[in-house]
Design an enzyme around this catalytic site. Structure first.
Site, PDB file in Angstrom:
ATOM      1  N   TYR A   1      11.103   7.938  15.207  1.00 39.28           N
ATOM      2  CA  TYR A   1      10.999   7.919  13.734  1.00 39.28           C
ATOM      3  C   TYR A   1      12.127   8.734  13.089  1.00 39.28           C
ATOM      4  CZ  TYR A   1       8.704   8.382   9.131  1.00 39.28           C
ATOM      5  OH  TYR A   1       8.395   8.358   7.788  1.00 39.28           O
TER       6      TYR A   1
ATOM      7  N   ALA B   1      15.029   9.506  14.348  1.00 35.36           N
ATOM      8  CA  ALA B   1      16.318   8.827  14.563  1.00 35.36           C
ATOM      9  C   ALA B   1      16.466   7.673  13.567  1.00 35.36           C
ATOM     10  CB  ALA B   1      16.416   8.310  16.003  1.00 35.36           C
TER      11      ALA B   1
ATOM     12  N   ARG C   1       0.834  -1.210   0.000  1.00 33.75           N
ATOM     13  CA  ARG C   1       0.000   0.000   0.000  1.00 33.75           C
ATOM     14  C   ARG C   1       0.869   1.262   0.000  1.00 33.75           C
ATOM     15  NH1 ARG C   1      -2.357   0.668   6.206  1.00 33.75           N
ATOM     16  NH2 ARG C   1      -0.698   2.100   6.801  1.00 33.75           N
TER      17      ARG C   1
ATOM     18  N   ASP D   1       8.285 -10.089   7.245  1.00 34.14           N
ATOM     19  CA  ASP D   1       8.348  -9.042   8.268  1.00 34.14           C
ATOM     20  C   ASP D   1       9.801  -8.579   8.305  1.00 34.14           C
ATOM     21  OD1 ASP D   1       8.637  -7.624  10.612  1.00 34.14           O
ATOM     22  OD2 ASP D   1       7.424  -8.993  11.814  1.00 34.14           O
TER      23      ASP D   1
ATOM     24  N   LYS E   1      15.080   7.422  10.601  1.00 34.54           N
ATOM     25  CA  LYS E   1      15.211   7.922   9.227  1.00 34.54           C
ATOM     26  C   LYS E   1      16.569   8.604   9.008  1.00 34.54           C
ATOM     27  CE  LYS E   1      11.347   6.363   7.718  1.00 34.54           C
ATOM     28  NZ  LYS E   1      11.304   5.385   6.619  1.00 34.54           N
TER      29      LYS E   1
ATOM     30  N   ILE F   1       3.675  13.060   1.974  1.00 29.93           N
ATOM     31  CA  ILE F   1       3.043  12.344   0.857  1.00 29.93           C
ATOM     32  C   ILE F   1       1.684  11.812   1.327  1.00 29.93           C
ATOM     33  CG2 ILE F   1       3.344  10.464  -0.823  1.00 29.93           C
ATOM     34  CD1 ILE F   1       5.611  12.616  -0.945  1.00 29.93           C
TER      35      ILE F   1
ATOM     36  N   ASN G   1      11.323   0.118   1.828  1.00 31.26           N
ATOM     37  CA  ASN G   1      10.247   1.099   1.965  1.00 31.26           C
ATOM     38  C   ASN G   1       9.411   0.886   3.223  1.00 31.26           C
ATOM     39  OD1 ASN G   1       7.900   2.906   0.863  1.00 31.26           O
ATOM     40  ND2 ASN G   1       6.980   0.877   1.189  1.00 31.26           N
TER      41      ASN G   1
HETATM   42  P1  NAD Z   1       2.073   3.109   4.901  1.00 36.88           P
HETATM   43  O1  NAD Z   1       1.826   2.961   6.357  1.00 36.88           O
HETATM   44  O2  NAD Z   1       0.905   3.421   3.998  1.00 36.88           O
HETATM   45  O3  NAD Z   1       2.818   1.835   4.320  1.00 36.88           O
HETATM   46  C1  NAD Z   1       3.863   1.206   5.006  1.00 36.88           C
HETATM   47  C2  NAD Z   1       3.953  -0.223   4.530  1.00 36.88           C
HETATM   48  O4  NAD Z   1       4.963  -0.895   5.290  1.00 36.88           O
HETATM   49  C3  NAD Z   1       2.655  -0.995   4.753  1.00 36.88           C
HETATM   50  O5  NAD Z   1       2.393  -1.792   3.612  1.00 36.88           O
HETATM   51  C4  NAD Z   1       2.971  -1.869   5.959  1.00 36.88           C
HETATM   52  O6  NAD Z   1       2.221  -3.070   5.996  1.00 36.88           O
HETATM   53  C5  NAD Z   1       4.454  -2.141   5.723  1.00 36.88           C
HETATM   54  N1  NAD Z   1       5.130  -2.590   6.937  1.00 36.88           N
HETATM   55  C6  NAD Z   1       5.046  -2.059   8.194  1.00 36.88           C
HETATM   56  N2  NAD Z   1       5.781  -2.779   9.050  1.00 36.88           N
HETATM   57  C7  NAD Z   1       6.351  -3.789   8.323  1.00 36.88           C
HETATM   58  C8  NAD Z   1       7.219  -4.853   8.642  1.00 36.88           C
HETATM   59  N3  NAD Z   1       7.651  -5.077   9.894  1.00 36.88           N
HETATM   60  N4  NAD Z   1       7.613  -5.697   7.652  1.00 36.88           N
HETATM   61  C9  NAD Z   1       7.189  -5.503   6.378  1.00 36.88           C
HETATM   62  N5  NAD Z   1       6.344  -4.524   6.018  1.00 36.88           N
HETATM   63  C10 NAD Z   1       5.936  -3.671   6.989  1.00 36.88           C
HETATM   64  O7  NAD Z   1       3.196   4.231   4.770  1.00 36.88           O
HETATM   65  P2  NAD Z   1       3.688   5.111   3.525  1.00 36.88           P
HETATM   66  O8  NAD Z   1       3.235   6.488   3.767  1.00 36.88           O
HETATM   67  O9  NAD Z   1       3.374   4.442   2.240  1.00 36.88           O
HETATM   68  O10 NAD Z   1       5.261   5.079   3.814  1.00 36.88           O
HETATM   69  C11 NAD Z   1       6.174   4.251   3.109  1.00 36.88           C
HETATM   70  C12 NAD Z   1       7.576   4.635   3.526  1.00 36.88           C
HETATM   71  O11 NAD Z   1       7.797   6.016   3.208  1.00 36.88           O
HETATM   72  C13 NAD Z   1       7.818   4.507   5.035  1.00 36.88           C
HETATM   73  O12 NAD Z   1       9.135   4.052   5.259  1.00 36.88           O
HETATM   74  C14 NAD Z   1       7.669   5.923   5.525  1.00 36.88           C
HETATM   75  O13 NAD Z   1       8.381   6.133   6.697  1.00 36.88           O
HETATM   76  C15 NAD Z   1       8.229   6.705   4.358  1.00 36.88           C
HETATM   77  N6  NAD Z   1       7.775   8.092   4.287  1.00 36.88           N
HETATM   78  C16 NAD Z   1       6.467   8.396   4.151  1.00 36.88           C
HETATM   79  C17 NAD Z   1       6.076   9.730   4.074  1.00 36.88           C
HETATM   80  C18 NAD Z   1       4.650  10.147   3.911  1.00 36.88           C
HETATM   81  O14 NAD Z   1       4.386  11.372   3.976  1.00 36.88           O
HETATM   82  N7  NAD Z   1       3.710   9.257   3.707  1.00 36.88           N
HETATM   83  C19 NAD Z   1       7.048  10.727   4.143  1.00 36.88           C
HETATM   84  C20 NAD Z   1       8.380  10.383   4.279  1.00 36.88           C
HETATM   85  C21 NAD Z   1       8.730   9.050   4.330  1.00 36.88           C
END
Ligand code: NAD
Length: 246
Positions: A154, A156, A15, A62, A158, A187, A89
């Site tokens: 978070y 720390a 997702r 995981d 990143k 995002i 990701n």
């Molecule tokens: P999200 O929560 O929609 O998706 C995160 C995904 O990671 C999910 O599919 C979840 O099931 C999976 N996940 C969580 N724990 C897991 C584990 N232990 N093993 C395997 N999969 C696992 O988040 P997103 O917004 O799509 O974020 C994706 C990445 O981008 C993340 O690393 C997040 O920190 C980073 N990020 C997001 C934003 C934002 O604004 N959305 C900004 C900067 C960075």
């Protein structure tokens, strides 16, 4: 079809940003494995990608479980081929002011976001070194560079991913492997949906491009970094943040 014959593994591919990355890599011709803790979510996304003509498969993994990760990498190399592209990701948040943050919330975020990147990166590097090619993209965050209220764990994790990216890049550069990080700004995904409206309004005021980013805009950055066109880019942090941090 720049990524034809390449095998890509995207953690948290079911997702949000991971889903957009998986779709984009598949659109460029890669065989994509969407790894996540919720197999049904990854399977639904893989099916959507296949319906659009892509080659996508869901896989349970995981990123905080080293045995499970080892099994996945072994299965992929035995049944398919070595991993050519790894996108770290998967990520979680457990926000709260540092003064009140529980130790388990600190540990869990570091374990998934940072240690997960280390564990997957280590196994991918081993396979990539053998074939003398490959690219890894770690999804960090703008707040890993700026810090953020209520996100000690978070930020720390990143920021740690950025240091890790640079070390990985140095250690494997001579083997023809590139390692870069992307630091997205705000995002629109389920992760950010849960923020309250006032926080979103305040954030919006800090974005020169006057809007939040889309998962696809992060995915385009990833597909560029893993392409032949980016072969001379390594150890970098690419900001995709609407100008939020310059
Ligand atoms: P999200 O929560 O929609 O998706 C995160 C995904 O990671 C999910 O599919 C979840 O099931 C999976 N996940 C969580 N724990 C897991 C584990 N232990 N093993 C395997 N999969 C696992 O988040 P997103 O917004 O799509 O974020 C994706 C990445 O981008 C993340 O690393 C997040 O920190 C980073 N990020 C997001 C934003 C934002 O604004 N959305 C900004 C900067 C960075």
């Amino acid at each position: 079809m720049e990524l034809k014959d390449k095998l890509a593994l995207v953690t948290g591919g079911g997702r949000g940003i991971g889903k957009a990355i998986s779709s984009e890599l598949a659109r460029q011709g890669a065989k994509v494995f969407l790894a996540g803790t919720r197999l049904e979510v990854a399977e639904d996304t893989a099916k959507i990608i296949r319906d659009q003509g892509g080659d996508a498969h869901a896989i349970r993994m995981d990123v905080s479980n080293s045995e499970e990760i080892q099994e996945v990498f072994q299965t992929l190399s035995k049944e398919h081929k070595a991993v050519d592209i790894l996108v770290n990701n998967a990520g979680i948040t457990r926000d709260g002011l540092m003064m009140r943050m529980k130790e388990e919330d600190w540990d869990e975020v570091i374990r998934v976001n940072l240690k997960g990147t280390f564990l997957c990166g280590q196994l991918a590097m081993k396979q990539m070194i053998k074939q003398k090619s490959g690219s890894i993209v770690n999804i960090s965050s703008v707040v890993g560079l700026s810090g953020n209220f209520g996100q000690a764990n978070y930020t720390a994790s990143k920021a740690g991913m950025i240091g890790l990216t640079k070390t990985m890049a140095r250690e494997v550069a001579a083997r023809g492997i590139t390692v870069n990080a992307i630091a997205p700004g705000f995002i629109e995904t389920e992760m950010t949906d849960k923020l309250d409206d006032q926080i979103k309004k305040d954030l919006l005021e800090k974005i020169p491009l006057t809007r939040f980013g889309t998962p696809e805009e992060v995915a385009y950055g990833v597909s560029f970094l893993v392409s032949e066109r980016a072969k001379y880019i390594t150890g970098q942090v690419i900001n995709i943040n609407g100008g939020m941090l310059m």
